[in-house]
Design a protein around this motif. Structure first.
Motif, mmCIF file in Angstrom:
data_model
loop_
_atom_site.group_PDB
_atom_site.id
_atom_site.type_symbol
_atom_site.label_atom_id
_atom_site.label_comp_id
_atom_site.label_asym_id
_atom_site.label_seq_id
_atom_site.Cartn_x
_atom_site.Cartn_y
_atom_site.Cartn_z
ATOM 1 N N GLU A 187 36.613 22.210 49.605
ATOM 2 C CA GLU A 187 37.335 23.413 49.233
ATOM 3 C C GLU A 187 37.206 23.601 47.728
ATOM 4 O OE1 GLU A 187 41.402 23.424 50.523
ATOM 5 O OE2 GLU A 187 40.878 24.185 52.519
ATOM 6 N N VAL A 188 36.981 24.849 47.311
ATOM 7 C CA VAL A 188 36.913 25.179 45.889
ATOM 8 C C VAL A 188 37.963 26.238 45.589
ATOM 9 C CG1 VAL A 188 34.486 24.558 45.649
ATOM 10 C CG2 VAL A 188 35.093 26.891 46.303
ATOM 11 N N LEU A 189 38.301 26.383 44.321
ATOM 12 C CA LEU A 189 39.372 27.293 43.927
ATOM 13 C C LEU A 189 38.880 28.730 43.840
ATOM 14 C CD1 LEU A 189 41.102 25.202 41.120
ATOM 15 C CD2 LEU A 189 41.936 25.602 43.454
ATOM 16 N N PRO A 190 39.720 29.695 44.269
ATOM 17 C CA PRO A 190 39.363 31.102 44.087
ATOM 18 C C PRO A 190 39.300 31.452 42.603
ATOM 19 C CG PRO A 190 41.657 30.912 44.737
ATOM 20 C CD PRO A 190 41.061 29.538 44.850
ATOM 21 N N LEU A 191 38.463 32.417 42.263
ATOM 22 C CA LEU A 191 38.243 32.921 40.902
ATOM 23 C C LEU A 191 37.446 31.948 40.028
ATOM 24 C CD1 LEU A 191 41.665 34.586 39.994
ATOM 25 C CD2 LEU A 191 39.725 35.579 41.208
ATOM 26 N N GLU A 192 37.096 30.779 40.549
ATOM 27 C CA GLU A 192 36.262 29.842 39.800
ATOM 28 C C GLU A 192 34.786 30.059 40.157
ATOM 29 O OE1 GLU A 192 37.437 27.869 37.383
ATOM 30 O OE2 GLU A 192 39.372 28.821 37.779
ATOM 31 N N GLY A 193 33.912 29.251 39.544
ATOM 32 C CA GLY A 193 32.484 29.358 39.822
ATOM 33 C C GLY A 193 31.854 30.637 39.298
ATOM 34 N N LEU A 194 32.317 31.094 38.126
ATOM 35 C CA LEU A 194 31.843 32.370 37.580
ATOM 36 C C LEU A 194 30.347 32.322 37.276
ATOM 37 C CD1 LEU A 194 32.656 35.201 36.484
ATOM 38 C CD2 LEU A 194 32.977 34.095 34.259
ATOM 39 N N GLU A 195 29.645 33.367 37.673
ATOM 40 C CA GLU A 195 28.229 33.510 37.359
ATOM 41 C C GLU A 195 27.928 34.975 37.054
ATOM 42 O OE1 GLU A 195 26.714 31.942 41.074
ATOM 43 O OE2 GLU A 195 26.290 33.965 41.837
ATOM 44 N N HIS A 196 26.826 35.219 36.361
ATOM 45 C CA HIS A 196 26.413 36.579 36.017
ATOM 46 C C HIS A 196 24.980 36.819 36.487
ATOM 47 C CE1 HIS A 196 29.785 35.988 33.195
ATOM 48 N NE2 HIS A 196 29.929 37.297 33.279
ATOM 49 N N PHE A 197 24.708 38.052 36.908
ATOM 50 C CA PHE A 197 23.339 38.432 37.256
ATOM 51 C C PHE A 197 23.200 39.944 37.101
ATOM 52 C CE2 PHE A 197 25.735 38.719 41.188
ATOM 53 C CZ PHE A 197 25.245 39.868 41.819
ATOM 54 N N SER A 198 21.963 40.407 37.078
ATOM 55 C CA SER A 198 21.696 41.844 36.996
ATOM 56 C C SER A 198 20.892 42.282 38.199
ATOM 57 C CB SER A 198 20.946 42.196 35.702
ATOM 58 O OG SER A 198 19.687 41.560 35.671
ATOM 59 N N LEU A 199 21.123 43.503 38.643
ATOM 60 C CA LEU A 199 20.473 44.051 39.826
ATOM 61 C C LEU A 199 20.242 45.533 39.584
ATOM 62 C CD1 LEU A 199 19.747 43.092 42.767
ATOM 63 C CD2 LEU A 199 21.943 44.023 43.465
ATOM 64 N N ASP A 200 19.004 45.945 39.695
ATOM 65 C CA ASP A 200 18.678 47.353 39.449
ATOM 66 C C ASP A 200 19.150 47.817 38.073
ATOM 67 O OD1 ASP A 200 17.361 47.776 41.770
ATOM 68 O OD2 ASP A 200 18.816 49.147 42.657
ATOM 69 N N GLY A 201 19.142 46.933 37.102
ATOM 70 C CA GLY A 201 19.533 47.296 35.753
ATOM 71 C C GLY A 201 21.031 47.286 35.492
ATOM 72 N N THR A 202 21.839 46.896 36.491
ATOM 73 C CA THR A 202 23.292 46.842 36.339
ATOM 74 C C THR A 202 23.750 45.389 36.261
ATOM 75 O OG1 THR A 202 23.559 48.893 37.594
ATOM 76 C CG2 THR A 202 25.513 47.510 37.351
ATOM 77 N N GLU A 203 24.659 45.105 35.322
ATOM 78 C CA GLU A 203 25.182 43.751 35.171
ATOM 79 C C GLU A 203 26.372 43.534 36.107
ATOM 80 O OE1 GLU A 203 23.937 41.320 33.198
ATOM 81 O OE2 GLU A 203 22.297 42.688 32.695
ATOM 82 N N TYR A 204 26.417 42.341 36.722
ATOM 83 C CA TYR A 204 27.505 41.980 37.617
ATOM 84 C C TYR A 204 27.987 40.571 37.302
ATOM 85 C CZ TYR A 204 25.666 45.819 40.502
ATOM 86 O OH TYR A 204 25.229 47.034 40.958
ATOM 87 N N GLU A 205 29.187 40.256 37.779
ATOM 88 C CA GLU A 205 29.670 38.884 37.808
ATOM 89 C C GLU A 205 30.032 38.545 39.252
ATOM 90 O OE1 GLU A 205 33.086 38.883 35.215
ATOM 91 O OE2 GLU A 205 34.466 39.438 36.844
ATOM 92 N N ALA A 206 30.067 37.264 39.562
ATOM 93 C CA ALA A 206 30.466 36.816 40.896
ATOM 94 C C ALA A 206 31.285 35.543 40.754
ATOM 95 C CB ALA A 206 29.245 36.577 41.775
ATOM 96 N N PHE A 207 32.242 35.358 41.663
ATOM 97 C CA PHE A 207 33.131 34.197 41.605
ATOM 98 C C PHE A 207 33.649 33.895 42.998
ATOM 99 C CE2 PHE A 207 35.211 38.121 40.301
ATOM 100 C CZ PHE A 207 36.243 38.241 41.223
ATOM 101 N N ASN A 208 34.158 32.676 43.161
ATOM 102 C CA ASN A 208 34.641 32.230 44.469
ATOM 103 C C ASN A 208 35.781 33.110 44.978
ATOM 104 O OD1 ASN A 208 32.966 29.979 44.117
ATOM 105 N ND2 ASN A 208 34.637 28.703 43.346
ATOM 106 N N THR A 209 35.707 33.504 46.239
ATOM 107 C CA THR A 209 36.836 34.111 46.941
ATOM 108 C C THR A 209 36.872 33.555 48.360
ATOM 109 O OG1 THR A 209 35.484 36.039 47.563
ATOM 110 C CG2 THR A 209 36.885 36.261 45.605
ATOM 111 N N SER A 210 38.015 33.664 48.989
ATOM 112 C CA SER A 210 38.246 32.998 50.266
ATOM 113 C C SER A 210 37.775 33.842 51.448
ATOM 114 C CB SER A 210 39.744 32.701 50.423
ATOM 115 O OG SER A 210 40.016 32.107 51.661
#
Length: 364
Positions: A187-210
């Motif tokens: 089990e990992v904590l929600p809102l942790e594991g932050l990462e960044h990536f770009s797709l079609d020229g748009t910047e995004y972030e992603a993080f753990n959710t349940s």
């Protein structure tokens, strides 16, 4: 096929109209809100006012039905599933709640009818995609599942608008998340594991959710080295939510948090759903990565506008029911999303909504 649909919210309204239009389903929509039902009554769909949180009321409306589609808040899932088993009707829902799904899995043991929870986008379609890609590998290494339901035009500090259930949103931000690391379920904590990536020229972030993994941790246990799910947002969203939930302690005052979000964060029909899955491993001795990336946009027709989250979620639930009716899924016991073949899903009259999306070619 006689169907009772519980819940006349945005998703329920879409599901009811789509199913009724086929002529293959006799749909009755049940809700406690007469105003919400009135909109469906104008379209000639049968409706019934009842307290959807009351077990006795549910027993009455489910009697004699072939299946129940549960589009109610996640905390009612076990109550509805219990009554579905008592009534002898098949059960389908949209829940992302891990505890509810485990309880439904127990209810399904030895049942003469089918129980298929998590029939939405994530969990739901995202798991079908990941499992399909995984089947082509001789040895699985890493599976990363990313989904975002995002405003097309973010303007506030959160860079977010309400596009679906506030209850579901808070639930996935506040509860522990399943994952596999180094071959072990954790089990990992929600809102942790932050990462960044770009797709079609748009910047995004992603993080753990349940909840987004559905039952894949169980299905792929012992076969994959790393498996995880993260929600996609625009950069900065996660940090502000962490302040609200952690520093201001609103995760312990959920009702107040819901009120704040509903009052301060506008809803929108102008949204986009991002689906991004990567699977890596060995194929015939070579290290290979396979990617599935799509964007699904809102239908902005004046006559019947639909948000992207309405389209993707309703398509998941309707396709699951349609494939079940056609005998392409098990007819009793617990049915996992990954038992749906991706080609069958995309070829289905409802699942084609994902085919009409735009494939994404560039990512970094």
């Amino acid at each position: 096929m006689r169907i009772t649909l519980l819940g006349a919210g945005h998703i329920g309204q879409t599901v009811a109209r789509w199913l009724a239009a086929t002529g293959d389903y006799r749909v009755t929509v049940v809700d406690r809100d007469p105003a919400a039902l009135a909109r469906l009554g104008e379209d000639g769909i049968d409706t019934r006012v009842a307290d959807t949180g009351d077990a006795r009321a549910l027993a009455t409306v489910l009697r004699g039905q072939d299946a129940v589609l549960n589009a109610l808040p996640y905390h009612l899932a076990v109550t509805v599933a219990t009554q579905a088993r008592e009534a002898g009707c098949h059960y389908f829902d949209l829940t992302e709640d891990v505890a509810a799904t485990r309880a439904i899995q127990q209810l399904a043991e030895g049942a003469r009818t089918a129980f298929m929870p998590q029939c939405g986008l994530a969990p739901g379609f995202i798991g079908i995609v990941a499992h399909h890609l995984a089947q082509g590998f001789d040895e699985l290494h890493d599976i990363k599942m990313r989904v975002g339901a995002l405003p097309a035009f973010p303007t506030n500090a959160l860079k977010y608008n309400l596009t679906w259930s506030v209850d579901g949103l808070i639930n996935e931000y506040c509860h522990p998340c399943e994952a596999i690391r180094d071959g072990q379920r954790i089990e990992v904590l929600p809102l942790e594991g932050l990462e960044h990536f770009s797709l079609d020229g748009t910047e995004y972030e992603a993080f753990n959710t349940s909840g987004g993994l559905g039952t894949l941790c169980e299905t792929l246990a012992g076969r994959v080295r790393t498996l995880d799910y993260k929600s996609v947002r625009y950069p900065g969203h996660r940090e502000l939510m962490r302040v609200l939930l952690e520093e201001l302690q609103l995760k312990h005052d959920v009702e107040n948090l819901k009120t704040i979000l509903r009052r301060a964060v506008p809803s929108t029909m102008q949204d986009v759903v991002l689906v991004f899955v990567t699977v890596s491993g060995l194929k015939r001795g070579t290290l290979v990565q396979e990617v599935f990336a799509r964007k699904i946009f809102a239908d902005r027709s004046e006559a019947a506008p639909l948000s992207a989250i309405q389209i993707t979620t309703a398509a998941g639930l309707c396709t699951a029911l349609d494939l079940f009716r056609e005998g392409r899924l098990p007819q009793h016991g617990f049915v996992r999303q990954e038992q749906v073949a991706l080609p069958d899903f995309l070829a289905n009259r409802f699942g084609r909504a994902y085919q009409q999306s735009r494939q994404v070619e560039s990512i970094s």
